[in-house]
Structure formats: C-alpha cells, structure tokens
Enzyme design. Structure first.
Site, PDB file in Angstrom:
ATOM      1  N   GLU A 176      -0.729   0.319   0.697  1.00  0.00           N
ATOM      2  CA  GLU A 176      -1.858  -0.545   1.057  1.00  0.00           C
ATOM      3  C   GLU A 176      -2.210  -0.426   2.541  1.00  0.00           C
ATOM      4  O   GLU A 176      -1.758  -1.226   3.360  1.00  0.00           O
ATOM      5  CB  GLU A 176      -1.564  -2.018   0.724  1.00  0.00           C
ATOM      6  N   LYS A 213      -3.704   0.540  -2.852  1.00  0.00           N
ATOM      7  CA  LYS A 213      -4.425  -0.731  -2.759  1.00  0.00           C
ATOM      8  C   LYS A 213      -5.285  -0.656  -1.509  1.00  0.00           C
ATOM      9  O   LYS A 213      -4.771  -0.574  -0.384  1.00  0.00           O
ATOM     10  CB  LYS A 213      -3.465  -1.920  -2.693  1.00  0.00           C
TER      11      LYS A 213
END
Length: 301
Positions: A176, A213
């Site tokens: 992420e 993500k």
C-alpha cells in the site's frame, strides 16, 4: 476456508475488502466518528476495548458476510481478541470473510516527498502468530505526498522488500503506497508510482504474486496495467479521505479495482444506534461499496 480457497476468493470474489485496522494513533478519531468521546476511557486498554467492541458489532452484523465482504484487514489487537467467543480471524472465516492483518508500525517523517514505513523488528514473530491464527495476508502502508521520483522509488523498494518477507512466511502481502489525494502533484505521482510498481512486479520471482492497495487515481484507468499484471492477485482501493458517495463514484470509473475502505465504510455508524439502525446503516454502506467495486461506470473525458 483453506489457503487455496482464500486465494480463490480474493482473486475472483465479487465483493470488497473491509479495512478495520485503525491503530493506536487513529483509534481516538475512529471512536469519535462512532460517537464515543475521549472522556469515555481513562486507559489505553479501555480505549482499545471500545474499538474492539465496535469492530465486533460490525463483524457480527447480519449484513457483514462473505457474500459482499470478501476480506477484512485487522489491527493486531483485533486479531488477538475474540468475537463471539472465537479468535477474530476464525470468526471472520466462519462468515466467509478472508482475514488480513496490518503490520506496519506507522510512518517516518517526510523525506523526498514521501513517508517510508518505520522499522518492524518483530515482523517475523508477528507473521508466525498471524498465520497460526489463520490469517491469509498482510497490509503495509507508506504515503506519497509529492511526485518525487527518488522518493517514490524508495517507497516501492521498501514495500516490495517487506512483501518478500511476508511471502517467505507463505502469506499474501497487500502493498500500500498511498498517494495523498490532496497532493498538488497527485496525477504525476500516480503515474510515477505505477511505473515503479510495474518494474518491481516484473522483477518478482516466477510464481509469486502480491496484492496492491492504491489511492483511486486522478486519471481513471491509469492503473489498468497493474490490474492486468500476472503477478498481481488483486488491486484494491483506499478511500483516502473521500466521503463514501465520492469514493464510490470515483472507484466505479476504474476497471478491476475493488474497494478496501475504512472511513467510507464506517462513517454513518454510531455507538448509540439500536441494532436495527446499526445494521441498516452498515448494510447501506456495504451495498454502495459493493456496487462500486463490481458494477463499473464508463469513464468520461
């Protein structure tokens, strides 16, 4: 669900991943949003008890099931706790929801327009514990504030190094590198980040996959090459500060990206709601986020 079944559910499931992983620094804000003021606790243990009660209420709601919520990201204390008398990961799996755990310990100060992750000296022990509890994968967050090529390259390098450590334990990393949606250089940062991730994916050993993500890109469809990459199991999107209607509208413009929302999922839930009110508000949020994840709009110029 065994590991193969969880892999298939995440790869092919018609739903989204709930982010229930607010940690120490963000817990008071999450509780305030839920209608619990900071005078409701006097110790850290009491504070975490309140947030665990909120998460337990979400997980046990009739609308929170694997039909629309295919995965959930947990804070370590939530993973270690019980829901309906069972370890939280087991309670999720029973509902058809694949469990993940947030592993990062927060962010370093900004340098070269980015914030790297703080060291994680106890990561191996945490991964062993999480896997023993049935947790499928991890999530680790960095932040990109400016379109600084050197900084973004450092973020991606660190993320994939941690990802390799997670993979060595037989778990699935969610990488992420969040682009700050308020950045004045958001679109440029998105493009640099995409290209750096593509290089890192191409360098992964054969047979390995990761998840991504990402912030919803300023330009719809910019991350299509990541969605299509054979070494990516799934691309999920964070809400990044967008309110739910806007987050859902922007997500729906991006093929192949599903939600992994936190604030946009929880924003209408309040501690004082009756069971029917709570389940109704959560159900509306789940339906809206599920629709944005699975029914895509045509992007307009």
């Amino acid at each position: 669900m065994n590991t193969a079944e969880m892999t298939a559910k995440i790869a092919e499931g018609n739903g989204f991943i709930a982010a229930l992983d607010q940690s120490g620094g963000s817990t008071p804000k999450a509780l305030a949003g839920y209608g619990v003021s900071d005078d409701a606790w006097s110790t850290e243990e009491e504070m975490f008890g309140l947030i665990h009660a909120m998460r337990s209420r979400i997980i046990t709601s009739p609308c929170f099931s694997g039909d629309k919520v295919i995965g959930a990201i947990l804070f370590e204390r939530t993973m270690d706790g019980l829901v309906d008398g069972k370890p939280t990961p087991a309670a999720l799996i029973e509902r058809g929801v694949v469990p993940f755990i947030k592993i990062d310990k927060g962010l370093e100060a900004e340098e070269n327009g980015v914030q790297l992750m703080k060291p994680m000296p106890d990561l191996d022990a945490l991964l062993v514990k999480a896997k023993a509890l049935g947790v499928f994968g991890t999530k680790e967050r960095s932040v990109v504030n400016l379109a600084n090529a050197e900084g973004i390259a450092a973020v991606v390098k660190q993320q994939f190094e941690i990802g390799a450590q997670v993979l060595s334990h037989g778990m699935m990393p969610i990488i992420e590198p969040e682009v700050n949606i308020k950045s004045p250089e958001r679109a440029e940062a998105d493009a640099i980040l995409r290209d750096e991730i593509l290089k890192a994916l191409d360098a992964l050993p054969a047979g390995q996959q990761v998840m991504l993500k990402l912030s919803i890109p300023a330009t719809p469809g910019l991350f299509d090459p990541l969605v299509d990459h054979p070494k990516v199991l799934r691309v999920v999107a964070l809400s990044g500060g967008f309110k739910r209607p806007e987050a859902c509208a922007e997500l729906a413009k991006n093929r192949g990206m599903i939600a992994s929302f936190s604030r946009a999922l929880l924003e209408d839930l309040r501690h004082g709601m009756t069971a029917d009110e709570f389940d109704g508000a959560l159900g509306e949020a789940i339906d809206a986020i599920h629709a944005a994840s699975t029914t895509k709009a045509m992007a307009t110029a």
